[in-house]
Each structure stands twice: as structure tokens, then as C-alpha cells.
Scaffold this active site. Sequence first.
Site, PDB file in Angstrom:
ATOM      1  N   CYS A 173      40.585  30.454  39.489  1.00  0.00           N
ATOM      2  CA  CYS A 173      41.082  31.268  38.392  1.00  0.00           C
ATOM      3  C   CYS A 173      41.801  30.452  37.324  1.00  0.00           C
ATOM      4  CB  CYS A 173      41.997  32.358  38.926  1.00  0.00           C
ATOM      5  SG  CYS A 173      41.199  33.301  40.196  1.00  0.00           S
ATOM      6  N   HIS A 194      34.099  39.876  47.783  1.00  0.00           N
ATOM      7  CA  HIS A 194      33.261  38.734  47.372  1.00  0.00           C
ATOM      8  C   HIS A 194      33.673  37.410  48.008  1.00  0.00           C
ATOM      9  CE1 HIS A 194      35.642  36.628  44.071  1.00  0.00           C
ATOM     10  NE2 HIS A 194      36.328  37.737  44.160  1.00  0.00           N
TER      11      HIS A 194
END
Length: 386
Positions: free
Chosen positions: A325, A201
Site C-alpha cells: 500500500c 484476497h
Amino acid sequence: MNKIYLDYNATTPVDKRVFESMKPFLNEEYFNPSSAYESSQNIKDIIEDSRKTIADFIGASKSEIIFTSGGTESINHAIKGIAFAHQEKGKHIITSSIEHHAVLSTCKFLKKFGFKITYIPVDNLGIVKLDMLEKAIRKDTILISIMSANNEIGTIQPIKEIQDIAQKNNILYHTDAVQLTGKIPYNVKDLKVDLLSLSGHKFYCPKGIGVLYIKKGTHLYPLIHGGQQEKRKRAGTENVAGIAAIAKGVEIAKDEMQEEKKTIFSLKEQLKKNIIEKIPDISFNGHPSKSLYNTLNVSFKYIEGESILTLLDFEGILVSTGSACNSDSLEASHVLLATGIEKVDAHGSIRFSLGKYNTKEEIDKVSDMLPDIIKKLRKMSPLKRD
Ligand code: PLP
């Protein structure tokens, strides 16, 4: 409102050609590759063809490639798989202080099993200190895991030099190449790494598909146990659509990467120039040249990155503070702190990461809006003294 997406290191939109390549395996050709009937044979062939495409792309052999659910799984597999398979030899692992959490949390977990971890510091541009790496090696060191390119500041590590040190000392080397893959061509045989993780991705393929390269002869335990898929190295029914997609993704990258690099780099330089010209009291983080060409990490003094991100978001401009993240946490980025910048400057940092769908018009628009946003925030900021 049309969004301006400048967060390609977090994830990328799926290329339309990649999307088309996946479609048949979601409905018409939905068969389980492990089934015995003829229709499944075609699916098996697709998986093996894709494996060959990926292997060719990174200079590996087909048998050295296994498909995973993404970068995090590949990294977990590499580090835990080596740790548990080689613990008789030693329980010491070396990594760096600027790794992605997929590496840092895996190493932290291994401490519970008696493994000792050494974190090699980086210089102020984010390059791992090689002399410290050499000094850190012990008799019981079994693995070095140091990333190829950093997701937050873009710094590219001296992978070959690290591998030389590893090889000289008979230690395995794993590299997290999640950010490098699809941006810069490489060949695992030149890099001479033993294990390499990559993720779809980050280069216009869907989320949930990744690859672990395992050099022939490298012994490690599987991470996921179950059926006999991937030659018993990674159990679980294969993500056929994802596998077809990542093969298409690397084919496109192979043909178009060089051209994209030029365009994306010139857009990034344009953004950088505009920021320098229009906004005072800024500094750039990461290495000026040994760096991903799409990544620009800027510290804006006297203000918080989160407030910049929010105001840009109101205008439909999507960026990141620190890594995607940990954008939920207000902790200063461990990567920026590791380069020695002040906590307050780390808090005021924004990562712009560009990709192949960005345009000059978008960069012009961001360059027009950003100075006013920074001015407004600085006016309100208690950090600005004058
Ligand atoms: N390593 C790096 C450097 C990354 O940037 C990321 C994703 O942000 C990962 C690992 C994790 O990859 P995935 O999202 O495919 O699990």
C-alpha cells in the site's frame, strides 16, 4: 515471460475452484437477495450458508459474522463503530506502531473528533511491548486494536496475552487478522477477541470481499448506512459472488492449509539459505520463529530496495519494498523503523512473500539472479565505501 510472483502478502491469484464457485452468481443467478420472488430465496440461502462456513472456520456463530468489502472496511467499521458508540465512556484508543495504514489512518481520522490515540512500540523483532501496553491503559480507554500478524515483516503478536490485558481492564479488543487468515488456523473463542477483521484476497479469493467478526453482545455503530442488509449492520446489496467465493476459499484453506504451510515454509527456508550463502552484508527483519511462514523481509546493505525491486521486475520477479500500500512512496517503512533499524537499512529492504503456487524452480531462479543484481547495484551505489 512467465512472471515469478513473490508478493502474496499484497494479494493472491484467485484459486480456480474459487473462481468457478463465483461464476453462477455473476450471470445465471444474478438476483438481488433482497427481492421478494422465489429466485432470490436461493441467493439468500447461499449467503447464509457462506456465513455459516466462515463462522465455523473461525470458531464463531453465524450471527457474529458480517460481510464487508474487504479488510479496510472491516477495520474502519470496527474502530469507528466502537469509537462512536462508546465515546460516552471514554475517547482513548490504543494501537501499535506497526499497524497497517487501514488502522493508522482510521485512528488519525478519529483524532479530529477528540479521540486520543496511544501507539505501543514494538521490540526489535516486531513484538508489541506488553508492559507498555499495560502502562498505556487509562480510565477512558475503550478499545485496543493490535494486529495479529504484520504484513511487512510477518511477526505474529501475542494475541491471547493482549486480550487478557484488555479483558482485565474491561476494554474491547479488535485484531486485524488480514494476514493471519488462511495461513494459520485460529479460533476466535480461544483468542477471546471482541472484533476481528479479515480479507478474501489474501487467501486466493477475489478482491473486494471481507468479513468482520463481532462477538455477540458487542455494541458498535454501523459504518455504512442504507438498506437493511446484514441485519442492519452493513447496508448495501450484498456482493453475492464474493460471498460465495470467500466461503469456498475458507473450505479450501481448511483442507489444504497445513500441507501448504509445509511446502511454502520449506521454499522460504531455501530462499533464506541461498541468500545467506550467496550475499554478504544482509540482515533479516522480523521474528525468526513467531512469524508468518511465508514472509521473508531482508535488508541489503548499501543499496535501495526500490532499485532491487526494479531490476527484479525487469527479470519478471515480483516482490515488494515495505507494504504494497505504500510502495508508491519513498518513505522508509514505518514498520521497519519501529523495530529500530537504521533508515538506510529500512530503505534497502525487500519483502518476499511466498504462496501456494510457487515452485522450487522459481526459488532456484530467484536465488541465481539475486546475487548478481545485488552485486551490480552495490558497484554503482555511492553508499558502499570500499
Ligand atoms: N491489514 C493488513 C495487515 C493488510 O495486509 C491489508 C492489505 O494489504 C489490509 C489490512 C487491507 O485489506 P484490504 O486490501 O482487503 O482492504
